[in-house]
Design a protein around this motif. Sequence first.
Motif, PDB file in Angstrom:
ATOM      1  N   GLU A   1     -59.935  29.514  13.559  1.00 13.33           N
ATOM      2  CA  GLU A   1     -59.574  29.777  12.163  1.00 13.33           C
ATOM      3  C   GLU A   1     -58.345  30.674  12.115  1.00 13.33           C
ATOM      4  O   GLU A   1     -58.426  31.875  11.897  1.00 13.33           O
ATOM      5  N   THR A   2     -57.187  30.078  12.368  1.00 13.59           N
ATOM      6  CA  THR A   2     -55.950  30.847  12.361  1.00 13.59           C
ATOM      7  C   THR A   2     -55.401  30.959  10.944  1.00 13.59           C
ATOM      8  O   THR A   2     -55.531  30.045  10.135  1.00 13.59           O
ATOM      9  N   THR A   3     -54.779  32.087  10.678  1.00 15.71           N
ATOM     10  CA  THR A   3     -54.167  32.341   9.372  1.00 15.71           C
ATOM     11  C   THR A   3     -52.739  31.825   9.368  1.00 15.71           C
ATOM     12  O   THR A   3     -51.976  32.075  10.294  1.00 15.71           O
ATOM     13  N   GLU A   4     -52.368  31.098   8.335  1.00 13.76           N
ATOM     14  CA  GLU A   4     -51.018  30.544   8.229  1.00 13.76           C
ATOM     15  C   GLU A   4     -50.077  31.606   7.673  1.00 13.76           C
ATOM     16  O   GLU A   4     -50.305  32.169   6.610  1.00 13.76           O
ATOM     17  N   ILE A   5     -49.008  31.870   8.420  1.00 10.55           N
ATOM     18  CA  ILE A   5     -48.001  32.849   7.999  1.00 10.55           C
ATOM     19  C   ILE A   5     -46.642  32.160   7.985  1.00 10.55           C
ATOM     20  O   ILE A   5     -46.166  31.659   8.993  1.00 10.55           O
ATOM     21  N   GLU A   6     -46.013  32.115   6.832  1.00 10.44           N
ATOM     22  CA  GLU A   6     -44.684  31.506   6.689  1.00 10.44           C
ATOM     23  C   GLU A   6     -43.670  32.624   6.507  1.00 10.44           C
ATOM     24  O   GLU A   6     -43.833  33.499   5.651  1.00 10.44           O
ATOM     25  N   GLU A   7     -42.633  32.612   7.327  1.00  7.88           N
ATOM     26  CA  GLU A   7     -41.601  33.635   7.259  1.00  7.88           C
ATOM     27  C   GLU A   7     -40.288  33.062   6.722  1.00  7.88           C
ATOM     28  O   GLU A   7     -39.851  31.992   7.143  1.00  7.88           O
ATOM     29  N   ILE A   8     -39.683  33.776   5.792  1.00  3.99           N
ATOM     30  CA  ILE A   8     -38.349  33.439   5.294  1.00  3.99           C
ATOM     31  C   ILE A   8     -37.449  34.624   5.624  1.00  3.99           C
ATOM     32  O   ILE A   8     -37.697  35.750   5.190  1.00  3.99           O
ATOM     33  N   ILE A   9     -36.422  34.364   6.427  1.00  5.36           N
ATOM     34  CA  ILE A   9     -35.556  35.437   6.912  1.00  5.36           C
ATOM     35  C   ILE A   9     -34.203  35.366   6.200  1.00  5.36           C
ATOM     36  O   ILE A   9     -33.534  34.322   6.204  1.00  5.36           O
ATOM     37  N   TYR A  10     -33.817  36.470   5.583  1.00  6.83           N
ATOM     38  CA  TYR A  10     -32.512  36.579   4.921  1.00  6.83           C
ATOM     39  C   TYR A  10     -31.660  37.563   5.728  1.00  6.83           C
ATOM     40  O   TYR A  10     -32.107  38.670   6.037  1.00  6.83           O
ATOM     41  N   ARG A  11     -30.436  37.144   6.049  1.00  9.55           N
ATOM     42  CA  ARG A  11     -29.524  38.016   6.792  1.00  9.55           C
ATOM     43  C   ARG A  11     -28.275  38.268   5.957  1.00  9.55           C
ATOM     44  O   ARG A  11     -27.645  37.332   5.472  1.00  9.55           O
ATOM     45  N   ASP A  12     -27.924  39.532   5.816  1.00  6.90           N
ATOM     46  CA  ASP A  12     -26.744  39.927   5.064  1.00  6.90           C
ATOM     47  C   ASP A  12     -25.828  40.709   6.006  1.00  6.90           C
ATOM     48  O   ASP A  12     -26.276  41.639   6.680  1.00  6.90           O
ATOM     49  N   TYR A  13     -24.558  40.299   6.083  1.00  9.95           N
ATOM     50  CA  TYR A  13     -23.614  40.940   6.985  1.00  9.95           C
ATOM     51  C   TYR A  13     -22.588  41.751   6.189  1.00  9.95           C
ATOM     52  O   TYR A  13     -21.993  41.243   5.241  1.00  9.95           O
ATOM     53  N   GLU A  14     -22.394  42.988   6.599  1.00 13.96           N
ATOM     54  CA  GLU A  14     -21.386  43.863   5.977  1.00 13.96           C
ATOM     55  C   GLU A  14     -20.253  44.066   6.973  1.00 13.96           C
ATOM     56  O   GLU A  14     -20.461  44.619   8.064  1.00 13.96           O
ATOM     57  N   ASP A  15     -19.036  43.601   6.617  1.00 11.23           N
ATOM     58  CA  ASP A  15     -17.889  43.743   7.518  1.00 11.23           C
ATOM     59  C   ASP A  15     -17.460  45.199   7.604  1.00 11.23           C
ATOM     60  O   ASP A  15     -17.332  45.891   6.588  1.00 11.23           O
ATOM     61  N   LEU A  16     -17.189  45.646   8.850  1.00 16.16           N
ATOM     62  CA  LEU A  16     -16.782  47.030   9.087  1.00 16.16           C
ATOM     63  C   LEU A  16     -15.394  47.114   9.726  1.00 16.16           C
ATOM     64  O   LEU A  16     -15.059  48.117  10.349  1.00 16.16           O
ATOM     65  N   TYR A  17     -14.565  46.056   9.570  1.00 12.94           N
ATOM     66  CA  TYR A  17     -13.275  46.030  10.247  1.00 12.94           C
ATOM     67  C   TYR A  17     -12.257  46.955   9.587  1.00 12.94           C
ATOM     68  O   TYR A  17     -11.278  47.379  10.237  1.00 12.94           O
ATOM     69  N   ALA A  18     -12.432  47.270   8.291  1.00 11.40           N
ATOM     70  CA  ALA A  18     -11.406  48.015   7.552  1.00 11.40           C
ATOM     71  C   ALA A  18     -11.050  49.356   8.208  1.00 11.40           C
ATOM     72  O   ALA A  18      -9.853  49.666   8.369  1.00 11.40           O
ATOM     73  N   PRO A  19     -12.018  50.208   8.598  1.00  7.59           N
ATOM     74  CA  PRO A  19     -11.633  51.480   9.229  1.00  7.59           C
ATOM     75  C   PRO A  19     -10.824  51.284  10.512  1.00  7.59           C
ATOM     76  O   PRO A  19      -9.899  52.056  10.793  1.00  7.59           O
ATOM     77  N   TRP A  20     -11.150  50.244  11.294  1.00  5.85           N
ATOM     78  CA  TRP A  20     -10.413  49.975  12.533  1.00  5.85           C
ATOM     79  C   TRP A  20      -8.979  49.525  12.201  1.00  5.85           C
ATOM     80  O   TRP A  20      -8.032  49.942  12.885  1.00  5.85           O
ATOM     81  N   LEU A  21      -8.849  48.696  11.167  1.00  3.14           N
ATOM     82  CA  LEU A  21      -7.530  48.216  10.777  1.00  3.14           C
ATOM     83  C   LEU A  21      -6.648  49.361  10.283  1.00  3.14           C
ATOM     84  O   LEU A  21      -5.488  49.503  10.705  1.00  3.14           O
ATOM     85  N   PHE A  22      -7.193  50.190   9.407  1.00  6.61           N
ATOM     86  CA  PHE A  22      -6.410  51.309   8.872  1.00  6.61           C
ATOM     87  C   PHE A  22      -6.055  52.311   9.974  1.00  6.61           C
ATOM     88  O   PHE A  22      -4.947  52.862  10.009  1.00  6.61           O
ATOM     89  N   SER A  23      -6.998  52.549  10.896  1.00  7.60           N
ATOM     90  CA  SER A  23      -6.718  53.462  12.011  1.00  7.60           C
ATOM     91  C   SER A  23      -5.611  52.905  12.891  1.00  7.60           C
ATOM     92  O   SER A  23      -4.747  53.650  13.386  1.00  7.60           O
ATOM     93  N   GLY A  24      -5.617  51.573  13.069  1.00  7.05           N
ATOM     94  CA  GLY A  24      -4.553  50.950  13.857  1.00  7.05           C
ATOM     95  C   GLY A  24      -3.195  51.097  13.204  1.00  7.05           C
ATOM     96  O   GLY A  24      -2.188  51.350  13.876  1.00  7.05           O
ATOM     97  N   ILE A  25      -3.153  50.938  11.883  1.00  8.15           N
ATOM     98  CA  ILE A  25      -1.879  51.097  11.158  1.00  8.15           C
ATOM     99  C   ILE A  25      -1.361  52.516  11.294  1.00  8.15           C
ATOM    100  O   ILE A  25      -0.160  52.751  11.526  1.00  8.15           O
ATOM    101  N   ILE A  26      -2.262  53.495  11.142  1.00  7.21           N
ATOM    102  CA  ILE A  26      -1.860  54.905  11.274  1.00  7.21           C
ATOM    103  C   ILE A  26      -1.329  55.172  12.680  1.00  7.21           C
ATOM    104  O   ILE A  26      -0.314  55.849  12.876  1.00  7.21           O
TER     105      ILE A  26
END
Length: 332
Positions: free
Chosen positions: A287-312
């Motif tokens: 008697e196994t319990t049915e578990i359905e998973e819905i996975i949401y992934r959200d990506y936050e870009d972090l390139y801006a500090p590296w780009l600005f540091s490179g310009i400086i």
Amino acid sequence: MSWANPEYFWLLAILPFYIGYFVWKHFTGKRASIAFSSTSVLDDLPGNYRAKLVWLTPLFYMGAFALFVTALARPQLQNTTVEQYVEGIDIMMSIDISTSMRAEDLEPNRLIAAKQIVAEFIQNRDNDRIGIGVFARESFTVVPPTIDHDLAIEMLETIDMGMVRDGTAIGVGLATSLNRLRDSEAESRVVILLTDGMNNAGEIDPLTAGELAASYGIKVYTMGVGSRGTAPYPVDDPVFGRRYQNVSVDIDEEMLQEIAQMTGGRYFRATTTEELSEIYGEIDELETTEIEEIIYRDYEDLYAPWLFSGIICLLFGFVNERWITGSSLLER
């Protein structure tokens, strides 16, 4: 942190060639590469300090290049949200508490062994609603199906023989559990019925209760508990104290098998405590319990500090080369 385009890091392999080129240019005898114009703001500094400052230019340029490559690789912060849809099972544990459950062919006796193993079973069913009913000549619900497993186990510990008149009304015990499950909206509904004897009381025939379970779509697992042949049964004698006598073990296995078969369940026979534990473990897997998973992934870009540091960094290199030193190493 993760990288969206890590292949860009291969560009960093260019840096050793740039360093080699700069060192070669600096030490090929072209000392004019560290000369300063007469308008340099560092004219008053000793030559060795001014020579050291020359090395800042390629360092700034290399730093800028490394930072730009890192920005191209797109560092990202990943936020993951997991939604779970759990299809739990409603289970009623129907336990025989007639005085024959005092027999000690299971350790320490049938009832105590059953209570201990049922408690373990309940603890393993995290997502299910579990209730407990008992029967002898009469039957009643100890706790209705609940997700509060601590309460169910606490009430399980209070079960003992003598709570109702003695006898074995299997049909009534099963009907009581069915009554608790018939209005349940759970996708799967199960009764686990444990007894050590034959039906000898009650107004409801066990097979009739089995047919009722089948009509409700409730699965019934039946379980016969007790050794084969005879079992040691304790008798408290007021004169000689406790003594044991062997009593016959009579279980209507054919009837229990028929109930299980008509409802889509199974019949089990436990002659020892270990077998009883294994049976509940097998039911737990069935008697196994049915578990359905819905996975949401959200990506936050972090390139801006590296780009600005490179310009400086690039600007500092340019200023160091053009304004402070007054000459370009790479042009010499």
